[in-house]
Design an enzyme around this catalytic site. Sequence first.
Site, PDB file in Angstrom:
ATOM      1  N   GLY A  56      44.154  14.961 -51.057  1.00 53.09           N
ATOM      2  CA  GLY A  56      45.533  15.257 -50.702  1.00 53.09           C
ATOM      3  C   GLY A  56      45.968  16.472 -51.502  1.00 53.09           C
ATOM      4  O   GLY A  56      45.854  16.478 -52.738  1.00 53.09           O
ATOM      5  N   ASP A 224      47.274  20.975 -45.709  1.00 54.02           N
ATOM      6  CA  ASP A 224      46.567  21.424 -46.906  1.00 54.02           C
ATOM      7  C   ASP A 224      46.823  22.896 -47.210  1.00 54.02           C
ATOM      8  O   ASP A 224      46.723  23.310 -48.355  1.00 54.02           O
ATOM      9  CB  ASP A 224      45.074  21.171 -46.757  1.00 54.02           C
ATOM     10  CG  ASP A 224      44.733  19.701 -46.898  1.00 54.02           C
ATOM     11  OD1 ASP A 224      44.342  19.287 -48.007  1.00 54.02           O
ATOM     12  OD2 ASP A 224      44.879  18.956 -45.911  1.00 54.02           O
ATOM     13  N   ASN A 234      44.838  21.170 -41.722  1.00 56.23           N
ATOM     14  CA  ASN A 234      44.954  19.763 -42.108  1.00 56.23           C
ATOM     15  C   ASN A 234      43.642  19.079 -41.735  1.00 56.23           C
ATOM     16  O   ASN A 234      42.720  19.706 -41.203  1.00 56.23           O
ATOM     17  CB  ASN A 234      46.149  19.097 -41.407  1.00 56.23           C
ATOM     18  CG  ASN A 234      46.499  17.746 -42.022  1.00 56.23           C
ATOM     19  OD1 ASN A 234      46.626  17.635 -43.253  1.00 56.23           O
ATOM     20  ND2 ASN A 234      46.663  16.733 -41.210  1.00 56.23           N
ATOM     21  N   LYS A 235      43.540  17.807 -42.040  1.00 59.12           N
ATOM     22  CA  LYS A 235      42.299  17.070 -41.809  1.00 59.12           C
ATOM     23  C   LYS A 235      41.789  17.269 -40.385  1.00 59.12           C
ATOM     24  O   LYS A 235      42.559  17.317 -39.442  1.00 59.12           O
ATOM     25  CB  LYS A 235      42.525  15.587 -42.089  1.00 59.12           C
ATOM     26  CG  LYS A 235      41.272  14.739 -42.057  1.00 59.12           C
ATOM     27  CD  LYS A 235      40.200  15.250 -43.007  1.00 59.12           C
ATOM     28  CE  LYS A 235      40.659  15.308 -44.439  1.00 59.12           C
ATOM     29  NZ  LYS A 235      39.635  15.865 -45.354  1.00 59.12           N
TER      30      LYS A 235
END
Length: 338
Positions: A56, A224, A234-235
């Site tokens: 995170g 991120d 992001n993921k």
Amino acid sequence: MKVNINGESKAILAVWFEENQVKLIDQRKIPETIEIYSAKNSDDIYYAIKNMVVRGAPAIGVTAAYGLAMASKNMEDMEKAVKTISSSRPTAYDLFKAIDFMKANNFSESAARRYALEITERSRKIGEYGNTLIQANDHILTHCNAGALAVVDWGTALAPMRIAHDSGKKIFVYVDETRPRLQGAKLTAWELQQEGIDYSIIADNAAGYFMKNGDINLAIVGADRIAANGDFANKIGTYEKAVLAKVNNIPFYVAAPGSTFDFSLKTGEGIPIEERDENEVLMVNNSRLGPAEGHAKNPAFDVTPHEYVTAFITEYGIFRPEELRKLHSLIHEDLFMR
């Protein structure tokens, strides 16, 4: 965040500094057990970030800040410590923001503690702003984990849900499992359960089904790294959800603190994408998927173009992609962010 330990509800942080060690909830062990990882030097910090003991973007930043304060107190070679920690994960911008902050403040412990407190308070504000977008009985989709574990407390994407729940709004959360590391199924579901928020885990490829059926009112995810035009990393799998939301006329929000915005990048094309070990894809619970000779590709993140984002939820307020120049000015005027 709330954690149930042996039948007793306790408040605990995801990352903290104690007796010149950086303490971290080992996220690899959740939900089966709560174990604390103790980092004693910069190499331990590198290991914790690289191997996802902590993950995170904001939590990575806080871990780096505490790690550099610890390294300084231990009289490590600070140039080497900075180089080691900065090489741990390339995509999360908070890592580099925290390192620059610590450099500017002589790697002091007080600076690291201030950084952690600032990030925590900013996450709470994200929750307050985001709560205004949530109505009673809303069904919300989220991807990966952007809760307290991904920050220090509160979270980013989960902060609005926590505040909505605490304010009496009855909400329901669809939790993408988030292959290959299952951060949604393992971490987000665990956090929501600790908070008493209703949820269901869904397969990553089921989100479109629920969107088309009218079961989802809005989507909130974390980030991120966010470029100046609003493209964001992001993921892996986030891009797919954003496209599906657009097609189905579902608002798609990105919750992130100012420390995640990288205005030095004009677009998302400049965001480095981490490629992780193929075995994260090929192995599940020590069992191999596919042929023994098979290989896998494992990008950890994807980049979602800004045109799929309804708005960004920040500690400064809510901003549409075309309003990010105003946000840039607010961040520039914020002494903490310099």
